[in-house]
Design a protein around this motif. Structure first.
Motif, PDB file in Angstrom:
ATOM      1  N   PRO A 180      33.740  22.559   6.227  1.00  0.00           N
ATOM      2  CA  PRO A 180      32.666  23.139   5.412  1.00  0.00           C
ATOM      3  C   PRO A 180      31.405  22.291   5.477  1.00  0.00           C
ATOM      4  O   PRO A 180      31.455  21.072   5.637  1.00  0.00           O
ATOM      5  CB  PRO A 180      33.257  23.123   4.003  1.00  0.00           C
ATOM      6  N   ASN A 181      30.281  22.949   5.350  1.00  0.00           N
ATOM      7  CA  ASN A 181      29.019  22.229   5.276  1.00  0.00           C
ATOM      8  C   ASN A 181      28.828  21.678   3.876  1.00  0.00           C
ATOM      9  O   ASN A 181      29.397  22.179   2.910  1.00  0.00           O
ATOM     10  CB  ASN A 181      27.861  23.160   5.608  1.00  0.00           C
ATOM     11  N   GLN A 182      28.020  20.651   3.806  1.00  0.00           N
ATOM     12  CA  GLN A 182      27.721  20.042   2.516  1.00  0.00           C
ATOM     13  C   GLN A 182      26.500  20.734   1.922  1.00  0.00           C
ATOM     14  O   GLN A 182      25.548  21.051   2.634  1.00  0.00           O
ATOM     15  CB  GLN A 182      27.448  18.553   2.705  1.00  0.00           C
ATOM     16  N   ILE A 183      26.551  20.977   0.633  1.00  0.00           N
ATOM     17  CA  ILE A 183      25.424  21.627  -0.032  1.00  0.00           C
ATOM     18  C   ILE A 183      24.752  20.611  -0.935  1.00  0.00           C
ATOM     19  O   ILE A 183      25.409  19.788  -1.575  1.00  0.00           O
ATOM     20  CB  ILE A 183      25.895  22.860  -0.832  1.00  0.00           C
ATOM     21  N   LYS A 184      23.452  20.645  -0.973  1.00  0.00           N
ATOM     22  CA  LYS A 184      22.690  19.730  -1.818  1.00  0.00           C
ATOM     23  C   LYS A 184      22.870  20.111  -3.274  1.00  0.00           C
ATOM     24  O   LYS A 184      23.075  21.275  -3.613  1.00  0.00           O
ATOM     25  CB  LYS A 184      21.196  19.799  -1.469  1.00  0.00           C
ATOM     26  N   ARG A 185      22.749  19.116  -4.125  1.00  0.00           N
ATOM     27  CA  ARG A 185      22.967  19.341  -5.547  1.00  0.00           C
ATOM     28  C   ARG A 185      22.074  20.447  -6.086  1.00  0.00           C
ATOM     29  O   ARG A 185      22.525  21.338  -6.818  1.00  0.00           O
ATOM     30  CB  ARG A 185      22.716  18.032  -6.298  1.00  0.00           C
ATOM     31  N   ALA A 186      20.814  20.414  -5.730  1.00  0.00           N
ATOM     32  CA  ALA A 186      19.893  21.422  -6.262  1.00  0.00           C
ATOM     33  C   ALA A 186      20.251  22.812  -5.742  1.00  0.00           C
ATOM     34  O   ALA A 186      20.146  23.806  -6.469  1.00  0.00           O
ATOM     35  CB  ALA A 186      18.458  21.063  -5.898  1.00  0.00           C
ATOM     36  N   ASP A 187      20.682  22.889  -4.497  1.00  0.00           N
ATOM     37  CA  ASP A 187      21.056  24.196  -3.950  1.00  0.00           C
ATOM     38  C   ASP A 187      22.325  24.717  -4.621  1.00  0.00           C
ATOM     39  O   ASP A 187      22.475  25.919  -4.845  1.00  0.00           O
ATOM     40  CB  ASP A 187      21.271  24.095  -2.441  1.00  0.00           C
ATOM     41  N   LEU A 188      23.239  23.799  -4.905  1.00  0.00           N
ATOM     42  CA  LEU A 188      24.455  24.220  -5.597  1.00  0.00           C
ATOM     43  C   LEU A 188      24.103  24.714  -6.999  1.00  0.00           C
ATOM     44  O   LEU A 188      24.671  25.696  -7.485  1.00  0.00           O
ATOM     45  CB  LEU A 188      25.443  23.055  -5.671  1.00  0.00           C
ATOM     46  N   PHE A 189      23.170  24.032  -7.640  1.00  0.00           N
ATOM     47  CA  PHE A 189      22.692  24.499  -8.940  1.00  0.00           C
ATOM     48  C   PHE A 189      22.207  25.942  -8.825  1.00  0.00           C
ATOM     49  O   PHE A 189      22.565  26.805  -9.636  1.00  0.00           O
ATOM     50  CB  PHE A 189      21.561  23.585  -9.424  1.00  0.00           C
ATOM     51  N   ASN A 190      21.412  26.210  -7.811  1.00  0.00           N
ATOM     52  CA  ASN A 190      20.869  27.559  -7.648  1.00  0.00           C
ATOM     53  C   ASN A 190      21.969  28.577  -7.383  1.00  0.00           C
ATOM     54  O   ASN A 190      21.913  29.712  -7.862  1.00  0.00           O
ATOM     55  CB  ASN A 190      19.847  27.580  -6.506  1.00  0.00           C
ATOM     56  N   PHE A 191      22.959  28.175  -6.606  1.00  0.00           N
ATOM     57  CA  PHE A 191      24.072  29.088  -6.323  1.00  0.00           C
ATOM     58  C   PHE A 191      24.807  29.454  -7.613  1.00  0.00           C
ATOM     59  O   PHE A 191      25.066  30.627  -7.893  1.00  0.00           O
ATOM     60  CB  PHE A 191      25.034  28.447  -5.329  1.00  0.00           C
ATOM     61  N   ILE A 192      25.131  28.426  -8.387  1.00  0.00           N
ATOM     62  CA  ILE A 192      25.878  28.685  -9.616  1.00  0.00           C
ATOM     63  C   ILE A 192      25.060  29.572 -10.545  1.00  0.00           C
ATOM     64  O   ILE A 192      25.564  30.527 -11.142  1.00  0.00           O
ATOM     65  CB  ILE A 192      26.243  27.356 -10.307  1.00  0.00           C
ATOM     66  N   GLU A 193      23.778  29.245 -10.665  1.00  0.00           N
ATOM     67  CA  GLU A 193      22.906  30.028 -11.542  1.00  0.00           C
ATOM     68  C   GLU A 193      22.882  31.487 -11.109  1.00  0.00           C
ATOM     69  O   GLU A 193      23.021  32.404 -11.924  1.00  0.00           O
ATOM     70  CB  GLU A 193      21.496  29.429 -11.510  1.00  0.00           C
ATOM     71  N   SER A 194      22.736  31.714  -9.812  1.00  0.00           N
ATOM     72  CA  SER A 194      22.633  33.099  -9.347  1.00  0.00           C
ATOM     73  C   SER A 194      23.952  33.834  -9.531  1.00  0.00           C
ATOM     74  O   SER A 194      23.971  35.022  -9.864  1.00  0.00           O
ATOM     75  CB  SER A 194      22.204  33.135  -7.883  1.00  0.00           C
ATOM     76  N   GLU A 195      25.060  33.146  -9.338  1.00  0.00           N
ATOM     77  CA  GLU A 195      26.356  33.785  -9.541  1.00  0.00           C
ATOM     78  C   GLU A 195      26.528  34.207 -10.995  1.00  0.00           C
ATOM     79  O   GLU A 195      26.963  35.315 -11.300  1.00  0.00           O
ATOM     80  CB  GLU A 195      27.486  32.836  -9.151  1.00  0.00           C
ATOM     81  N   LEU A 196      26.185  33.301 -11.898  1.00  0.00           N
ATOM     82  CA  LEU A 196      26.388  33.609 -13.309  1.00  0.00           C
ATOM     83  C   LEU A 196      25.507  34.770 -13.736  1.00  0.00           C
ATOM     84  O   LEU A 196      25.917  35.640 -14.506  1.00  0.00           O
ATOM     85  CB  LEU A 196      26.100  32.374 -14.162  1.00  0.00           C
ATOM     86  N   LYS A 197      24.283  34.804 -13.225  1.00  0.00           N
ATOM     87  CA  LYS A 197      23.407  35.908 -13.608  1.00  0.00           C
ATOM     88  C   LYS A 197      23.881  37.205 -12.981  1.00  0.00           C
ATOM     89  O   LYS A 197      23.737  38.278 -13.564  1.00  0.00           O
ATOM     90  CB  LYS A 197      21.973  35.582 -13.203  1.00  0.00           C
ATOM     91  N   ALA A 198      24.467  37.114 -11.788  1.00  0.00           N
ATOM     92  CA  ALA A 198      24.921  38.337 -11.132  1.00  0.00           C
ATOM     93  C   ALA A 198      26.083  38.969 -11.880  1.00  0.00           C
ATOM     94  O   ALA A 198      26.213  40.194 -11.928  1.00  0.00           O
ATOM     95  CB  ALA A 198      25.327  38.033  -9.693  1.00  0.00           C
ATOM     96  N   ILE A 199      26.952  38.165 -12.459  1.00  0.00           N
ATOM     97  CA  ILE A 199      28.129  38.726 -13.114  1.00  0.00           C
ATOM     98  C   ILE A 199      27.902  38.976 -14.593  1.00  0.00           C
ATOM     99  O   ILE A 199      28.773  39.532 -15.266  1.00  0.00           O
ATOM    100  CB  ILE A 199      29.351  37.800 -12.972  1.00  0.00           C
ATOM    101  N   GLU A 200      26.749  38.567 -15.096  1.00  0.00           N
ATOM    102  CA  GLU A 200      26.524  38.646 -16.534  1.00  0.00           C
ATOM    103  C   GLU A 200      26.799  40.052 -17.061  1.00  0.00           C
ATOM    104  O   GLU A 200      27.478  40.233 -18.070  1.00  0.00           O
ATOM    105  CB  GLU A 200      25.084  38.230 -16.828  1.00  0.00           C
ATOM    106  N   SER A 201      26.311  41.041 -16.351  1.00  0.00           N
ATOM    107  CA  SER A 201      26.468  42.406 -16.857  1.00  0.00           C
ATOM    108  C   SER A 201      27.858  42.961 -16.575  1.00  0.00           C
ATOM    109  O   SER A 201      28.212  44.012 -17.086  1.00  0.00           O
ATOM    110  CB  SER A 201      25.421  43.311 -16.208  1.00  0.00           C
TER     111      SER A 201
END
Lengths: 507, 1003, 317
Positions: A175-196
């Motif tokens: 696996p590739n390594q993801i930067k902390r800030a990018d991982l933050f963005n991934f988690i944020e987008s996932e949570l917003k996507a499933i919110e509804s």
């Protein structure tokens, strides 16, 4: 073909997903991965190997990294490299760090597998339709929440980590390594996507994630965003913690019952990790938190268990955040002091340091939990509960987040103190509501709930020499340690097997 | 000429028994005798000399040649071993000769009756060697093969077959697994070549390959075979010898043959009985009661002083005993018409030196080997069954005995806890953290099992009438076991007090089915001075294991742990096709080539077939012209071989399959008001494939002094690639954090030497000695998919004391499982300084980066020495064995040799006296101080026997023997026993010295 | 053991220790300059050891009985101090300011993580040091002033020796406070129990309203609060000779003051309403236990009292 053999009593993925009833059992494993360590309770057929199974319990591993590294906890047993946690001199081969890392990625891999098997195409191909289809989508949303939760732990503990999703296949790759800030963005987008797609607050079955759980995770992400990405997002933290506060959860009337055997009835706990004395057994989780915190002359029966493991207790720093450590004034002060010394002369001696009596396997109605042998508690672990949202809101407002007022913040903080004091005698005024106060209040309200390391880092106290606790840095009086220790090292084994990974600086 | 005829026949497996060969030769001898008798005529003053000829104890020999020396007067013994010869005159010498026996000359006096007992000629029996799927003339063997027959077996009370050959064969290491009854040994041939796959050799009994995995309720799978029924061990050490077995031969093959009846043999009864006494020679060192009391009074806290008792208890004396064992064996053999049979019944009753432990075993072995169709159809039927009852003592009692406070009494007024002294809380309940009374652990717990095992096969060999050089051989066999057991601990036992007692039970069924078929064509092409043998075959094996699930109950019968949702059942299948060509030219150049194609159910369809070839050449230098006239060498042969073998025997049958497993009731998860069973996916590697081992071997066989000195010298190299390793996949890439996959390589090389000398060989005395030695070097050459110079390696070696401490590591370029420790610093007096280690990487701090690889448990050199002296009716033999260069981590010292062991205010723990040397306050697990030299010399076996000959009115032959096993051991190692296979000694179960008295009666 | 054993020289050979200057007069104007640089070699125990080095300072002649210790990094071979930092270190030894004192310094070396071997010491370096005074403050935000660090009263450490004192007036019902190193909440000391403070402690408090002398010692994190008030007493005061009229204290100027009506007569100053400590005097100079101070005429007066300057004033308004 004589050579085509398959397990007799297990099922292959191809067959399993043809019966929709099985989807929920797989989902139960995704949730159960936080509480259980294998197919057998309390141990047996472990999920992850190479360690003592009980210590590899997700909650226990997380708790150890979040609490033993701080002023909130020390442990007496010299097991492997555990003393390095409190001494803050761990290395990249520390086994406790690795247990957590393996456990996090085990959860992520299982969740990815579930998502791979429940894509729209696959559901259609298997004829999942109508009500079942709607249910399957809920399951998927919850699985994504659980993956986001584990990735959040990776973000918080390790920073730059390997990144895998359901798009990757099971097998040998790097696996590739993801930067902390990018991982933050991934988690944020996932949570917003499933919110509804998640069930509304309090609308899901107990122990399953609802929207409020996702909001809690988002609020926590935003509150720490300055640490994770360098960019402050206190306004967003205000927004989401307020959503939680207004979602219908309410404070448990008796603070102490939040941590007792029947805390599954609590109106405050937003996302529990459920345990049960007969049906959800482990050597980690609340089994560890309760049994290991009993020792010295403490009476087991007061805690609803029959064993005394004599391991974990706290430092004087936490005792001293309470004006009255007897607990007669502030009910959140729950210490066993008889026979215990406040000063920790020796970490290996359980009677050095006050014992914390917060977690118990007794019911608010009286009597112990359901385990007839008196070892495994029914007490659930409150990963997210409303009080944290109150404090996150207040802190975000004090840190300048828009969307909330100091008056609101004060109201939410004093609601906690009023519960703790039983009256308004403990209430604070607006002039007292400052960051130092909030850090101390988080210790009073949330100690031993897995928040301390993250809090100390956010407040700049974790590695600094300006705030110390006994045996910090391996020195009895405490000393400052290297700043790079705000992140744990990527365990060396993964650097060995994955050439794409770069170690966190300093290790 | 007789020998030449015999040697020219390739005798297939099952026809090995010398008595059958003797039958054929005895016919010829009889013919010769008859002719001689016909030609010779009587002379004046004739008398008749009669007598009986026996061999191998009391068995009558049929067809022995009896010749009046220097004359043509000759005869042969009849079916009762009796002869009658006319004799003229008053002086002469009778010469008794028989194939396989030493010729004996007896002077004739005035007596009319001369009885003779012939001694076995060991050399002759070695002419034919058992190899995979058949036999070969020893001269033609191209691979590294070692043979141990009954005459060379170790004597004494032998409860498991592996004890028969300990120390006898170069390149073969046999390490005892401990002191419990029937616990057996670990066998390694030329070290191991795998890290995670099995390193056990394949064991084939009468053509049935065994499943080496554990049988519930039985401490060792081989322990269910009666050693008295075993005839020979043949050990195939290198790939060229073993590759015909393909899949499971990477670690070598041990072929065991059992005893059989002989056609024409007279009904015979043989009874062996051995009575043995087990005496423990050592205990774990602990402080005595007085020493301990003094220490606590000097250094303990007031609370600890208050806990001291006022008595003196040696807890190890409480739990150990002198143990007795009785091993009895009855053999009935003979021939009914032309149906030879052998029926063997055995009964072993063995006490363990740890109180309450024991093993009771009954065995039955039946062999029928008739032939039909004018000897064209030969049938061999073998059935071996055993029934054993074991009681297992809780070996945790030994750990408790070592650590339990010696100042406390054994018993106490404590009916709630069975009357045993225990550490209790203030309310009288057991203190959970404290050790438990060792005697209570033994006497209150009842852990018993019943195991039935049966191994059998039917082998049919048919020589075609139209083409006698072509043979078809069909072997159908099975290895099945049924076991059940239970463990009961009453609620008065401290460790289960809180849960109210415990009762659990288990059952297991294991079925191993075998079908082998091959065609064999052998032909002497005398015109071409060649001998050729072709063989092609098919093999099928299926392994099935089943166990039902049972709950655990309290003493009151309440379910404490629910039964698992499903029974356990796992299965795997192996299919193989094989072929071999043997070619010998000019009686001196031999070629053997094997090919095997194996399929396993453990790998996916793409990977499940493997092809494993081998080739070997032999050159009998002693047959060359330039050597013909040499008197120096009686035999000189050069062997070289190469082979490729596969391995698929690791822990999982389904490691390539994606499947889900159901969680138990106790691992459910709550949703709402319901608890849901969890369904968990397993990690898998769809690309899992054969682990492959390349083996190279070069060897020299030689003989001096007309065969009185024989020996062999071998060099071997093994390279294993695609190691089946338990690795950690990159985080997030699989559904587990550890799984079996193919990664890494390991290399093993060594030299083996064996020398056998027959020092004395005359009518009065015979003395032989044997020496064997092995040098073995194992290295890991690769451990990951890409090379990382910074990688430390794969940890292992968990120890007692602090969970999770790994003391060993397997690293590239090093011996596997090397000790991974800190370098200890000492003071001027030589005492270690607590917590003071060398900063090896000089970075100013001592941490994981200063650990270094220091020694390993693997010995570099293995030596064996055996001596066998017969003088008249007396026989004395012994076996010595040595390992050099093996080290052991003394975990008893590291865990128990510090004051912190006793650091508790609610109970007391005893210490190892090593504390008095180190004065360590806290444990220092990672100090190299505890890695101790465990090289040793051990006398395995000492045997003295006397053959009384015929007693009880000449009807019974009696032989008595006295044996001592584990006579002595010489070592620097400070622990109980230097032979610790894993390298980490936290064993408290001492090995016993065994004294045995045996009697053998035959009539 | 089969290899040659590693033998430790338990007597050890200490580091060779040097100081770049031995005679130091420290001045605030130079506080950012380097005052001294210490260097040392690696101590030797006869093998490659992981070492812990500690700098020790003590007043000359005490034989390091109670040294000031500075833990050094494991790989360090030198440590440099600015004038500001070294001055603070010297003041923590309680050296007097404005004159020379002789101190001794050395390096203590131990084997890291073990007490099995006794420490070894370097040679001793003697130094003459003249430190300058360094006043420093901590602040007391609390209920008595609305919990605002920006406007909080302060405690003073005249020599920056980590011992701070000051006098605070706590009003009725507002007895809680905290102590901050700066006029902001980033760090705040609270009650750690048993007379101790910590940055994680809860609110500090005094038992009742009134004036208190607060003493904070950050060297051992101890804290005391003692009642402390000066009042005027005498027939010229509203309470006559029977009762004190308490004055108010200003921490910044270290001066007590009150504005009140006086009648002709006499006054004296008294501590804590007790004659044990009282001051009289004349002409604006205070004398402990001195004569009564005369008030010549009736009127509204501003009275000040300062022990720091040993003076008083009577000013008719």
């Amino acid at each position: 073909d004589d050579l085509d053999l398959a397990p007799k009593y297990d099922v292959t993925s191809a067959n399993l997903y043809n019966d929709f009833a099985n989807y929920k059992l797989v989902l139960a494993k995704l949730y159960g991965g936080y509480a259980l360590t294998g197919l057998q309770g309390p141990s047996g057929a472990p999920d992850v190997t190479g360690f003592d199974e009980g210590k590899s319990n997700y909650i226990r591993a997380y708790w150890q990294l979040q609490e033993l590294t701080t002023d909130e906890a020390v442990v007496a047993w010299n097991d492997g490299t555990i003393f390095d946690l409190h001494d803050m001199d761990w290395s990249s081969s520390n086994e406790y760090i690795r247990m957590m890392y393996d456990r996090i990625y085990y959860q992520i891999a299982l969740t990815n597998e579930f998502l791979r098997e429940t894509t729209d195409a696959k559901l259609s191909e298997r004829g999942v339709a109508e009500a079942n289809l709607a249910e399957a989508k809920k399951y998927r949303a919850e699985a994504r929440f659980l993956r986001a939760l584990s990735y959040y732990h990776a973000l918080d503990l390790f920073g730059n980590v390997p990144f895998v999703t359901e798009q990757d296949k099971v097998g040998a790759f790097f696996p590739n390594q993801i930067k902390r800030a990018d991982l933050f963005n991934f988690i944020e987008s996932e949570l917003k996507a499933i919110e509804s797609e998640l069930a509304g607050p309090k609308q899901n079955e107990y122990a399953r994630a609802d929207q409020a759980a996702a909001w809690m995770l988002l609020a926590k992400m935003y509150l720490n965003s300055e640490v994770y990405t360098g960019q402050a997002k206190y306004t967003e933290a205000v927004t989401y913690s307020k959503k939680v506060i207004n979602s219908g959860y309410s404070l448990q009337q008796n603070y102490r019952h939040l941590f007792w055997a029947d805390n599954n009835t609590s109106p405050e706990i937003i996302f529990p990790i459920a345990f049960d004395g007969t049906r959800t057994k482990t050597w980690g989780g609340t089994t560890f938190l309760i049994n290991a915190s009993i020792g010295g002359n403490m009476n087991n029966a007061d805690f609803g268990v029959k064993e005394k493991w004599g391991g974990i207790r706290t430092t004087k720093n936490i005792v001293n955040v309470f004006a009255d450590p007897s607990g007669n004034t502030d009910k959140r002060a729950q210490f066993h002091r008889d026979g215990q010394k406040l000063e920790i002369e020796s970490i290996g001696s359980f009677t050095d340091g006050y014992a914390v009596t917060k977690y118990r396997n007794i019911k608010s109605t009286g009597g112990a939990g359901s385990d007839p042998a008196g070892v495994h508690p029914d007490t659930d672990y409150p990963m997210f509960r409303l009080a944290d949202a109150h404090l996150m809101f207040a802190e975000a407002v004090v840190r300048g987040g828009a969307g909330g007022t100091m008056a609101e913040a004060l109201t939410y903080v004093n609601a906690l103190r009023q519960r703790a004091y039983g009256n308004t005698s403990g209430n604070i005024s607006a002039s007292q509501l400052n960051l130092n106060f909030i850090l101390d209040e988080r210790a009073r309200e949330l100690h031993w709930e897995g928040h301390r390391r993250t809090d100390l880092i956010r407040f700049g106290r974790f590695t600094s020499g300006t705030y110390v606790w006994p045996w910090k840095g391996g020195v009895k009086e405490g000393r400052g340690v290297e700043e790079y220790r705000r992140l744990f090292p990527i365990p060396s084994f993964d650097l060995t097997v994955n050439p794409n990974l770069v170690q966190n600086p300093g290790y | 000429m007789t020998n030449a005829l015999l040697k020219n026949r390739l005798v297939p497996k099952g026809w090995l028994n010398p008595r059958q060969g003797k039958k054929a030769s005895s016919f010829l001898l009889f013919l010769v005798a008859f002719l001689a008798l016909s030609l010779g005529q009587a002379s004046a003053q004739q008398r008749t000399i009669t007598g009986t000829v026996t061999g191998d104890g009391a068995a009558p020999l049929i067809g022995v040649s009896v010749v009046l020396k220097g004359t043509s007067t000759a005869t042969a013994t009849d079916v009762n071993g009796q002869y009658s010869l006319p004799f003229t005159g008053t002086a002469g010498t009778l010469v008794f000769s028989y194939i396989g026996y030493v010729t004996q000359e007896v002077p004739v006096g005035t007596q009319s009756t001369i009885n003779v007992n012939l001694l076995t000629d060991a050399k002759a029996l070695e002419e034919v060697v058992v190899v995979g799927y058949g036999t070969q003339r020893r001269e033609d063997v191209t691979g590294a093969v070692a043979t141990v027959t009954e005459e060379s077996f170790n004597r004494g009370l032998v409860t498991t077959p592996d004890q028969l050959i300990t120390g006898k064969v170069a390149g073969v290491q046999i390490t005892s697994n401990g002191g419990a009854p029937g616990s057996g040994s670990t066998i390694r041939i030329r070290g191991g070549s795998s890290l995670n796959a099995s390193n056990d050799p394949l064991i084939v009994i009468d053509g049935v390959p065994l499943d080496n995995s554990a049988i519930s309720g039985s401490p060792n799978p081989l322990s269910l075979i009666n050693p008295n029924d075993i005839e020979s061990f043949n050990i195939l050490k290198d790939a060229s010898a073993a590759a015909i077995y393909g899949t499971r031969a990477s670690n070598g093959v041990i072929i065991i043959t059992t005893k059989k009846g002989a056609a024409g043999e007279k009904f015979r009864v043989q009874f062996n009985t051995i009575a043995s006494l087990y005496d423990l020679t050592d205990q774990v060192d602990v402080l005595s009661a007085d020493e301990y009391r003094a220490l606590i009074n000097e250094r303990g806290t007031d609370a600890q002083k208050a806990l001291l008792g006022n008595t003196k208890t040696n807890w190890q004396d409480q739990i150990f005993r002198r143990a007795f064992a009785s091993d009895n064996n009855l053999v009935l053999s003979g021939s009914v018409k032309n149906l030879p049979y052998r029926l063997s019944l055995g009964y072993l009753d063995q006490q363990g030196t740890l109180k309450t432990s024991g093993l009771e075993r009954g065995t039955l072995a039946l062999n029928l080997n008739p032939s039909f169709l004018d000897d064209h159809l030969r049938v061999n039927l073998n059935v071996k069954s055993s029934l054993s009852k074991s009681r297992f003592a809780d070996e945790g009692a030994i750990g408790s005995a070592v650590i339990f406070d010696p100042t406390q009494p054994v018993y106490a007024e404590n009916p709630k806890l069975g009357g045993y002294y225990e550490w209790v809380n203030s309310d009288g309940t057991p203190n959970n953290l404290a050790p438990k009374n060792p005697l209570s652990l033994l006497e209150q717990r009842r852990n018993v099992s019943d195991v039935m095992r049966s191994i059998g096969n039917l082998q049919v060999d048919y020589r075609f009438h139209f083409l006698p050089d072509l043979r078809a051989n069909l072997n159908v066999g099975y290895d099945m076991s049924r076991s059940e057991g239970s463990t009961f601990a009453p609620m008065t036992m401290a460790s289960v007090f809180n849960q109210g007692g415990s009762f659990s039970e288990y059952e297991q069924e294991k079925d191993n089915k075998l079908l082998d078929f091959y065609l064999n064509y052998s032909k002497d092409l005398t015109a071409l001075r060649s001998r050729v043998e072709l063989m092609a075959g098919y093999s099928y094996q299926n392994f099935l294991t089943k166990s039902p699930s049972f709950p655990v109950y309290t003493e009151a019968g309440v379910v404490f742990t629910p039964a698992a949702l499903f029974p356990f059942e796992t299965e795997n299948t192996l299919i193989g096709f094989f072929g071999r060509i043997n070619y010998t030219f000019n009686d001196r150049y031999s070629l053997t080539a094997n090919i095997r194609r194996d399929g396993t159910s453990r790998y996916s369809a793409d990977n499940r077939w493997g092809t494993f070839p081998s080739i070997a050449l032999a050159w009998r230098i002693s047959e060359e012209g330039f050597m013909k006239d040499s008197r120096l060498f009686s035999d000189l042969k050069l062997r070289v071989g190469y082979g490729l073998t596969g391995q698929q025997d690791f822990g999982s049958n389904y490691g390539y399959l994606p499947f889900y497993s159901y969680g138990q009731n106790t691992a459910s998860y709550q949703f709402g008001n319901q608890f849901y069973t969890t369904l968990r996916p397993a990690g898998y590697d769809v690309d899992l494939k054969w682990e492959e081992t390349k083996q190279y071997n070069a060897g020299l066989d030689f003989g001096f002094g007309a065969g009185r000195v024989t020996g062999s010298l071998d060099y071997y190299l093994k390279e294993t690639n695609n190691l089946i390793a338990f690795i950690n996949p990159a985080a997030g890439t699989n559904l587990t954090n550890g799984l079996f996959t193919n990664v890494g390589a390991i290399e093993s090389k060594g030299v083996e030497a064996a020398l056998n000398v027959n020092i004395l060989n005359n009518e009065k005395a015979n003395w032989s000695v044997g020496v064997n030695g092995t040098y073995n070097d194992v290295k890991v050459t690769s451990l990951s998919r890409f090379e990382d110079p910074n990688a430390v390696g794969q940890p292992g070696g968990q120890i007692s004391g602090g969970t999770g401490n790994n003391l060993q590591i397997s690293s590239v370029g090093f011996t596997p499982f090397a000790f991974y420790v800190y370098k200890q610093v000492y003071n001027a007096e030589g005492k270690p300084l607590e917590g003071v280690y060398v900063d090896l990487n000089k970075d100013g701090i001592v941490n994981e980066r200063d650990l270094y690889r220091y020694k390993s448990p693997q010995a570099k050199v293995f030596l064996g020495f055996n001596s066998d002296l017969t003088y008249g009716n007396w026989n004395l033999n012994f076996v010595l064995r040595a390992n050099i260069g093996n080290y052991v981590y003394n975990n008893i010292h590291s865990d128990k040799g510090n004051f912190q062991v006793t650091s508790n205010n609610t109970y007391l723990n005893n210490l190892s006296p090593n504390f008095l040397e180190t004065n360590f306050n806290a444990p220092q697990y990672f100090s190299d101080y505890y890695v101790q030299n465990a090289s040793f010399l051990r006398m395995e076996n000492l045997n003295l026997g006397y053959n009384f000959g015929k007693v009880y009115r000449d009807k019974v032959n009696l032989r008595l023997s006295g044996v001592v096993q584990n006579v002595f051991v010489i070592t620097k190692y400070k622990g109980l026993d230097p032979e610790v296979g894993s390298g980490i000694d936290n064993n408290f179960y001492p090995r016993a010295r065994v004294f045995s008295l045996g009697a053998n009666l035959e009539f | 053991k089969d290899e040659e054993r590693v033998i430790a020289n338990t007597q050890g050979k200490g580091a060779a220790f040097t100081a770049s200057a031995n005679n130091l007069t420290l001045q605030k104007a130079n506080e950012n300059n380097q005052a001294v640089n210490f260097t040392w070699t690696k101590a030797d125990f006869g093998f490659d050891a992981a070492l812990t080095n500690t700098l020790q300072f003590a007043v000359a002649g005490t034989n390091f009985a109670n040294p000031k210790e500075v833990v050094l990094g494991s790989g360090d071979i030198s440590k440099s101090y600015t004038v500001l930092d070294f001055n603070a270190l010297m003041l923590s030894l309680n050296l007097p300011t404005g004159r020379n004192s002789t101190i001794e310094a050395r390096v203590k070396t131990q084997i890291a993580g073990s007490e099995a071997v006794a420490p070894v010491y370097s040679n001793v370096v003697s130094m003459t040091v003249n430190p300058y005074p360094l006043i420093s403050f901590v602040y007391v935000p609390g209920a008595y002033q609305g919990w605002n660090p920006a406007t909080a009263d302060s405690l003073i450490s005249p020599t920056s020796n980590n011992i701070y004192t000051g006098i605070i007036n706590f009003t009725e019902g507002n007895t809680k406070f905290k102590i901050t190193p700066a006029k902001k909440w980033d760090v705040a000391y609270g009650d750690a129990g048993a007379g101790k403070v910590s940055t994680s402690g809860s609110d500090l408090s005094v038992p009742t309203a009134g004036m208190y002398r607060l003493t904070l010692n950050l060297n051992d994190n101890t804290f005391t609060a003692a009642k402390y008030s000066f009042g005027v007493i005498g027939d010229a005061t509203p309470g006559g000779w029977g009762a004190d009229t308490d004055m108010t204290y200003n921490n910044g100027t270290q001066t007590w003051s009150i504005t009140t009506n006086l009648t002709p007569g006499s006054i004296k100053f008294r501590l804590n309403d007790d004659w044990g400590t009282n001051y009289g005097g004349s002409n604006g100079n205070l004398v402990s236990g001195g004569d009564n101070i005369a008030v010549p005429s009736a009127g509204n007066y501003r009275i000040t009292f300062s022990l720091a300057t040993n003076t008083y004033t009577l000013t008719k308004l």
